[in-house]
Design a protein around this motif. Structure first.
Motif, short mmCIF file in Angstrom:
data_model
loop_
_atom_site.label_atom_id
_atom_site.label_comp_id
_atom_site.label_asym_id
_atom_site.label_seq_id
_atom_site.Cartn_x
_atom_site.Cartn_y
_atom_site.Cartn_z
N LEU A 5 4.50 12.74 0.99
CA LEU A 5 3.85 11.94 2.01
C LEU A 5 2.42 11.77 1.55
N CYS A 6 2.00 10.55 1.38
CA CYS A 6 0.64 10.33 0.92
C CYS A 6 -0.17 9.65 2.01
N GLU A 7 -1.45 9.94 2.04
CA GLU A 7 -2.31 9.40 3.08
C GLU A 7 -2.57 7.91 2.91
N ARG A 8 -2.43 7.41 1.70
CA ARG A 8 -2.72 5.99 1.47
C ARG A 8 -1.50 5.23 0.98
N CYS A 9 -0.32 5.55 1.49
CA CYS A 9 0.88 4.77 1.21
C CYS A 9 1.10 3.86 2.40
N LYS A 10 0.84 2.58 2.20
CA LYS A 10 0.97 1.66 3.33
C LYS A 10 1.18 0.24 2.83
N PHE A 11 1.80 -0.55 3.70
CA PHE A 11 1.91 -1.99 3.48
C PHE A 11 0.83 -2.66 4.30
N TYR A 12 0.21 -3.70 3.74
CA TYR A 12 -0.88 -4.36 4.45
C TYR A 12 -0.83 -5.89 4.39
N ARG A 13 0.02 -6.46 3.55
CA ARG A 13 0.08 -7.91 3.40
C ARG A 13 1.54 -8.35 3.37
N ALA A 14 1.86 -9.42 4.11
CA ALA A 14 3.24 -9.93 4.15
C ALA A 14 3.22 -11.45 4.12
N GLN A 21 3.13 -6.66 0.17
CA GLN A 21 2.19 -5.93 -0.68
C GLN A 21 1.72 -4.67 -0.01
N GLY A 22 1.53 -3.64 -0.83
CA GLY A 22 1.07 -2.36 -0.31
C GLY A 22 0.30 -1.59 -1.36
N VAL A 23 0.02 -0.33 -1.01
CA VAL A 23 -0.74 0.55 -1.89
C VAL A 23 -0.09 1.93 -1.88
N ILE A 24 -0.05 2.59 -3.03
CA ILE A 24 0.48 3.96 -3.14
C ILE A 24 -0.57 4.84 -3.81
N ALA A 25 -1.77 4.81 -3.27
CA ALA A 25 -2.93 5.41 -3.93
C ALA A 25 -2.84 6.90 -4.16
N ASP A 26 -2.27 7.66 -3.25
CA ASP A 26 -2.26 9.11 -3.42
C ASP A 26 -0.97 9.65 -4.01
N ALA A 27 0.04 8.80 -4.15
CA ALA A 27 1.36 9.27 -4.55
C ALA A 27 1.56 9.37 -6.05
N VAL A 28 0.99 8.46 -6.79
CA VAL A 28 1.18 8.45 -8.24
C VAL A 28 -0.16 8.21 -8.92
N PRO A 29 -0.35 8.77 -10.11
CA PRO A 29 -1.60 8.48 -10.82
C PRO A 29 -1.64 7.02 -11.24
N ASP A 85 -2.23 -0.79 -6.08
CA ASP A 85 -1.64 -1.85 -5.27
C ASP A 85 -0.41 -2.41 -5.97
N PHE A 86 0.63 -2.66 -5.19
CA PHE A 86 1.89 -3.16 -5.73
C PHE A 86 2.46 -4.19 -4.77
N PHE A 87 3.50 -4.88 -5.20
CA PHE A 87 4.16 -5.82 -4.30
C PHE A 87 5.65 -5.89 -4.61
N ILE A 88 6.39 -6.33 -3.61
CA ILE A 88 7.83 -6.57 -3.74
C ILE A 88 8.03 -8.07 -3.67
N ASP A 89 8.66 -8.62 -4.67
CA ASP A 89 8.95 -10.06 -4.71
C ASP A 89 10.13 -10.36 -3.79
N MET A 132 -2.43 -11.15 6.28
CA MET A 132 -2.59 -9.70 6.38
C MET A 132 -1.95 -9.19 7.67
N LEU A 133 -1.26 -8.06 7.59
CA LEU A 133 -0.68 -7.46 8.78
C LEU A 133 -1.79 -7.01 9.72
N ASP A 134 -1.60 -7.23 11.04
CA ASP A 134 -2.60 -6.78 12.01
C ASP A 134 -2.76 -5.27 11.97
N GLU A 135 -1.65 -4.57 11.79
CA GLU A 135 -1.70 -3.11 11.64
C GLU A 135 -0.98 -2.72 10.36
N GLU A 136 -1.65 -1.94 9.53
CA GLU A 136 -1.02 -1.47 8.30
C GLU A 136 0.14 -0.55 8.65
N VAL A 137 1.17 -0.56 7.83
CA VAL A 137 2.36 0.25 8.07
C VAL A 137 2.45 1.34 7.01
#
Length: 144
Positions: A5-14, A21-29, A85-89, A132-137
């Protein structure tokens, strides 16, 4: 690590019918090695001149060739970089206008999972220059 569980794993753009699009900042180097052109898919010099329309930055001299032309379900690093930052096509056809600029590092497991990704497009969002999502998930990440 099997799961984390990482503090900065979230989706923010759809962007409907394009990407989530999201970010997995704390999960992987941060990945410092960007993907190469797939075998037998390197654009010819003529093709490269026609399709590669931007200058590569100094930190990424091969920016036009990090992976395949992306198709629905592929997961890649956003902005041609190496994360976090990453995205799913989610586009129905190959996204040829992205050329080969993104390192693809994953794929959505199955159609049911792609259906879950599609539900993000129903969430409230606002437009800046992007949707951008109103609330990050936040999400849980399992590494294999």
């Amino acid at each position: 690590r099997k799961g984390c569980l990482c503090e900065r794993c979230k989706f923010y753009r759809a962007e409907p019918n394009l990407l989530l699009q999201g970010v997995i900042a704390d999960a992987v180097p941060r990945n410092k090695e960007l993907g190469p052109c797939p075998p037998n898919s390197s654009p010819s010099e003529d093709e490269s001149k026609q399709t590669h329309t931007r200058e590569c930055p100094k930190h990424d001299p091969h920016c036009g060739c990090h992976g395949p032309i992306m198709t629905k379900g592929m997961v890649g690093w956003a902005g041609g970089g190496g994360g976090p930052d990453f995205f799913i096509d989610t586009h129905e056809r190959p996204v040829e206008w992205w050329e080969r600029q993104h390192t693809v590092w994953g794929e959505v497991r199955d159609e049911e999972s792609l259906g879950v990704v599609q539900t993000f497009y129903d969430l409230p969002a606002h437009l800046t220059s992007m949707r951008m999502l109103d609330e990050e998930v936040e999400f849980y990440l399992e590494l294999f």
